[in-house]
Design a protein around this motif. Structure first.
Motif, short mmCIF file in Angstrom:
data_model
loop_
_atom_site.label_atom_id
_atom_site.label_comp_id
_atom_site.label_asym_id
_atom_site.label_seq_id
_atom_site.Cartn_x
_atom_site.Cartn_y
_atom_site.Cartn_z
N ALA A 138 8.20 -4.52 -4.73
CA ALA A 138 6.67 -4.96 -4.27
C ALA A 138 5.73 -4.69 -5.15
O ALA A 138 4.57 -5.64 -5.21
CB ALA A 138 6.45 -3.96 -2.81
N LEU A 139 5.71 -3.79 -6.28
CA LEU A 139 4.69 -3.96 -7.08
C LEU A 139 4.86 -4.34 -8.48
O LEU A 139 4.20 -4.16 -9.32
CB LEU A 139 4.44 -2.16 -7.30
N ILE B 128 0.91 -1.02 -0.03
CA ILE B 128 0.04 0.03 0.03
C ILE B 128 1.04 1.19 -0.01
O ILE B 128 0.57 2.27 -0.82
CB ILE B 128 -0.99 -0.10 1.17
N ALA B 129 1.96 1.26 0.85
CA ALA B 129 2.94 2.58 0.87
C ALA B 129 3.40 2.48 -0.44
O ALA B 129 3.29 3.58 -0.98
CB ALA B 129 3.72 2.05 1.94
N LYS C 11 -9.59 -12.77 -5.41
CA LYS C 11 -9.45 -11.56 -4.77
C LYS C 11 -8.37 -10.95 -4.72
O LYS C 11 -7.98 -9.82 -4.75
CB LYS C 11 -9.89 -11.84 -3.37
N GLY C 12 -7.15 -11.69 -4.67
CA GLY C 12 -5.78 -11.46 -4.70
C GLY C 12 -5.48 -10.74 -5.94
O GLY C 12 -4.82 -9.64 -5.83
N TRP C 13 -6.06 -11.23 -7.03
CA TRP C 13 -5.85 -10.71 -8.41
C TRP C 13 -6.55 -9.19 -8.35
O TRP C 13 -5.63 -8.10 -8.71
CB TRP C 13 -6.10 -11.52 -9.59
N ILE C 14 -7.82 -9.24 -8.02
CA ILE C 14 -8.36 -8.00 -8.04
C ILE C 14 -7.69 -6.76 -7.28
O ILE C 14 -7.60 -5.47 -7.51
CB ILE C 14 -9.72 -8.11 -7.52
N ASP C 15 -7.21 -7.01 -6.17
CA ASP C 15 -6.52 -6.21 -5.12
C ASP C 15 -5.22 -5.90 -5.76
O ASP C 15 -4.74 -4.39 -5.50
CB ASP C 15 -6.56 -6.85 -3.64
N GLN C 16 -4.47 -6.71 -6.67
CA GLN C 16 -3.35 -6.34 -7.06
C GLN C 16 -3.66 -5.32 -8.35
O GLN C 16 -2.93 -4.55 -8.70
CB GLN C 16 -2.49 -7.54 -7.56
#
Length: 236
Positions: free
Chosen positions: A73-74, A56-57, A106-111
């Motif tokens: 991280a991204l 998030i940061a 859900k992990g894919w969507i959040d990414q």
């Protein structure tokens, strides 16, 4: 040329009905348009990690000010967003787990639903500050359910948090047209399950034909042509 983003979210790598449906769809599409591109990401086989405080940061740090650790991280998010950006048609196979989506999906969507990449945020817009960046994509959701009656008007319609969640978030994936086909009765088996699978297979074939027709015949079709209205198929 149309680009398909083929996503499989089932944790079951074999004997998966949702994977069976995505294979049917992609096989039929590429048979008709062999020059089109298919990008396949298997979320069930390689689940994206949950986002973290560090993620998030990094996402909220301006790109030119990110540290090497933040860029790292991204990196997966960047790769998956690049795939999404290329896609004209998203073909998503997913089971319903506990009345919602699998953790991997859900992990894919959040990414991929990420500020500055797939949406902008501006409080000058008032109570609706989020605005999608991408446009013109079509989403096909091919899902399997253990129980039955999840379509509108069905006895479990209020428990269907998979389709509603995908409809809600699809705006930020650049989706302007959506189609949902599902199989039901998997936990019950028997004739009802077999009939549900047969109906879903027929509906997948019909949807491929409709989308091919709407995108234009041959290799020179327009992938951004308007898509038909929502198709909510399978057990009715």
């Amino acid at each position: 040329m149309t680009t398909l983003l083929h996503l499989d979210a089932s944790a079951r790598l074999t004997r998966s009905l949702s994977r069976q449906m995505t294979r049917q769809f992609v096989t039929a599409w590429t048979a008709a348009r062999p020059g089109d591109r298919v990008i396949h990401r298997d979320l069930g086989r390689e689940p994206p990690p949950a986002i973290s405080e560090a993620w998030i940061a990094a996402a909220f740090t301006p790109e030119d000010k990110r540290t090497p650790a933040q860029r790292d991280a991204l990196s997966l998010s960047d790769a998956m967003i690049d795939e999404l950006e290329l896609a004209d048609l998203i073909v998503l196979g997913t089971p319903m787990y506990n009345y919602g989506m699998p953790t991997a999906l859900k992990g894919w969507i959040d990414q991929v639903v990420r500020i500055g990449k797939t949406f902008t945020f501006d409080l000058a817009r008032g109570d609706y500050p989020l605005e999608p960046i991408m446009r013109g994509k079509t989403l096909v959701v091919l899902s399997s359910r253990g129980e039955f009656g999840f379509l509108p008007g069905g006895p479990r319609a209020a428990m269907n948090h998979l389709d509603d969640h995908l409809r809600t978030v699809s705006h930020y994936l650049g989706v302007t047209g959506s189609h949902f086909i599902s199989t039901e009765y998997q936990e019950f088996g028997g004739a009802r399950h077999a009939a549900s699978i047969a109906r879903a297979e027929a509906d997948v074939s019909a949807l491929v034909e409709r989308l091919l027709a709407s995108s234009g015949a041959g290799e020179d079709g327009n992938p951004h042509a308007p898509t038909p209205p929502l198709l909510a198929a399978a057990s009715r």
